[in-house]
Structure formats: structure tokens, C-alpha cells
Design an enzyme around this catalytic site. Structure first.
Site, mmCIF file in Angstrom:
data_model
loop_
_atom_site.group_PDB
_atom_site.id
_atom_site.type_symbol
_atom_site.label_atom_id
_atom_site.label_comp_id
_atom_site.label_asym_id
_atom_site.label_seq_id
_atom_site.Cartn_x
_atom_site.Cartn_y
_atom_site.Cartn_z
ATOM 1 N N ASP A 31 0.871 -1.170 0.000
ATOM 2 C CA ASP A 31 0.000 0.000 0.000
ATOM 3 C C ASP A 31 0.905 1.216 0.000
ATOM 4 O OD1 ASP A 31 -2.219 1.848 0.455
ATOM 5 O OD2 ASP A 31 -3.324 0.126 1.215
ATOM 6 N N TYR A 131 -17.907 8.772 -9.012
ATOM 7 C CA TYR A 131 -17.269 7.549 -8.528
ATOM 8 C C TYR A 131 -17.570 6.387 -9.473
ATOM 9 C CZ TYR A 131 -16.736 3.212 -5.912
ATOM 10 O OH TYR A 131 -16.422 1.928 -5.547
#
Length: 285
Positions: A31, A131
Site C-alpha cells: 500500500d 465515482y
């Protein structure tokens, strides 16, 4: 099978890491700041380092309302980065497992009559918010890349990691004795552990293409909240309201149930009703 997992600190990424640890699956998970999927050089370096058979892309921009303002950021993460991933997977003969959303569909309430079991994978996409649009762009990049892929759409994701509706309701019920919850948006929750388990089945059986993965049955957010409190024996009053009572930056679909008829035909896939999935999640929290 060696996996490279992106977005490892997110709700789904953490679920993948837990599953791999429990099952002894070889993986490396990253990440930020260890891996920026919007950076081609960073991705190439990690691919050379890990030499994965498959990349599990759990990285995403998921702030639905903020995406209306942060359009460039949402598209950079949900579309441009996915284009890079798909191109590198094609170039290196790596399978890409990517997660998308029910928000790629229009969510018109009249679609509930046409698709009582939910939208099929083949239904025309027509997102109504930024989105959903950014996730649709990512889907398009994958499909057009020519790479070997699994594109798995999920809805109302909930799990033991990260933040989600179930955790929010439990927290709010400890602070208030009365809550108001939307009752005119229909769909079905998807539980993160079931997503990972079935994704592995799809991988191991050599599937590719687009699949919908969610729980059986349909409910509203009000139904979902009421069931959470009922199963936990929490005494709280839940008032159903229309979406107009909660104005949001991004428009929400009125109907976003995903059909699971296609994935149900795959040997080894396990699907459960949303109430059963909720009960299992509550046991782990």
C-alpha cells in the site's frame, strides 16, 4: 500461485492478506507509500521483484461524495492506474483480478421490475455519479487491454476490517437511542470474506471475464440496519426515510442489486443470503 496484492491496508486488501496467511498462499502485499499504483515505474519495480502469477487490485478511490469534487484524483486512481496495471499484466502475462462496483449501473428504480434478481453482467453500464464513472473507465481499460482478467463487481461491501455500514450502525447505536436510515435504495450487501473466498475459486478454476458477486436476496439500508440491531439485541428505534432526507454531493442509485446467477454456476463458489452473511460478520466483530 504467487500473488501481488495492492491496496493492502484497505477493507478488502486486509481480508486478502488474512486469507492468504490462513491458507498458506504465497503473496506480497503493498500500500502507500510502499507502492503507488499511479506510478508506472513503481509498479514495474514491484512486478520484477515479486514475479507474481496474478495481481489482486484492491486499491481504489472510494469516497463517493468527495469524488464529485476530486474528479481528477478519482480517475487517476480508479481509471488511469488501472490502465497501467492492465497494460503491465498484458505485457508480462500476469492475470489481473480487479474489483468494481454496482455504481457502474444507472440504478433506476424501474430496473427492479425488469431485473428482480439484480443486474446481469451483460447489462448496459450507465453510471450516475463520478465515482461510478471513474470505476467504469477502469473497467473499460481492462477489457480493452487484452490482458487475462477477472473483473468482479461487488456492492455494499462490509467486512471485519476497515470502516463500513455495519460498524457505523453499531457505533451510532451505542451513542443514540434513535436513528434515521434511508429506505428507498435497494441492493444487497457483499461480505469481504466471501469475496476473497470466491475470488480464489474463480482463480483456481481458470475463470476470466466479468462476474457479479454479492449476497442472495435484496434489502434497503433501513432493512439492513434493522437486521443488525435485531441480531445483536440492541434496543434502538430505527426510522425509515426517503433519500431526500439526506442530501448528498453524489447521486445514489435507487436500485443496485447485482445478479449472482452467473457466478453461482461455477463449481466451488459459495453464496449465502444477506442475513446469514451478516450473522457471520457479527460473530467476528
Amino acid at each position: 500461485m504467487k500473488l501481488l496484492i495492492t491496496g493492502a491496508n484497505g477493507q478488502l486488501g486486509q481480508e486478502w492478506v488474512s486469507f492468504c496467511n490462513a491458507k498458506g498462499i504465497s503473496y506480497e502485499a503493498f500500500d502507500l507509500p510502499g507502492l503507488d499504483i499511479t506510478n508506472t515505474g513503481s509498479l514495474k519495480s514491484k512486478i520484477r521483484q515479486v514475479q507474481p502469477d496474478a495481481i489482486i487490485n484492491c486499491a481504489a478511490y472510494t469516497r463517493v461524495d468527495e469524488a464529485e469534487i476530486q474528479k481528477e484524483k478519482s480517475e487517476r486512481i480508479n481509471a488511469e492506474a488501472v490502465h497501467i496495471l492492465a497494460s503491465l499484466c498484458k505485457e508480462n502475462s500476469i492475470k489481473l483480478v480487479h474489483y468494481s462496483t454496482d455504481y457502474v449501473f444507472s440504478g433506476d428504480i424501474n430496473d427492479r421490475l425488469q431485473f428482480p434478481n439484480g443486474y446481469p453482467e451483460t447489462h448496459t453500464t450507465s453510471p450516475i455519479n463520478q465515482y461510478g464513472y471513474s470505476k467504469w473507465l477502469g473497467e473499460k481499460s481492462i477489457i480493452e487491454s487484452g490482458c487475462d482478467y477477472l473483473l468482479i463487481r461487488v456492492s455494499w461491501l462490509c467486512g471485519k476490517h476497515g470502516s463500513n455500514f455495519v460498524k457505523t450502525m453499531l457505533t451510532l447505536s451505542s451513542q443514540r437511542n434513535e436513528l434515521t436510515v434511508v429506505n428507498d435504495q435497494f441492493g444487497s450487501p457483499t461480505f469481504a470474506d466471501n469475496v476473497v473466498e470466491n475470488s480464489v475459486v474463480l482463480l483456481e478454476t481458470g475463470q476470466n471475464g466479468v462476474f457479479h458477486l454479492s449476497s442472495l436476496g435484496i434489502c434497503t439500508w433501513y432493512d439492513f440496519a434493522s437486521e443488525i440491531f435485531s441480531r445483536q439485541g440492541i434496543d434502538v428505534t430505527v426510522n425509515p426515510v426517503d433519500s431526500s432526507a439526506f442530501p448528498t454531493q453524489a447521486k445514489r442509485p435507487a436500485f443496485s442489486k447485482l445478479s449472482t446467477q452467473k457466478i453461482a454456476t461455477i463449481n466451488g463458489v459459495t453464496l449465502a443470503g444477506w442475513k446469514e452473511g451478516l450473522q457471520q460478520l457479527l460473530k467476528t466483530l
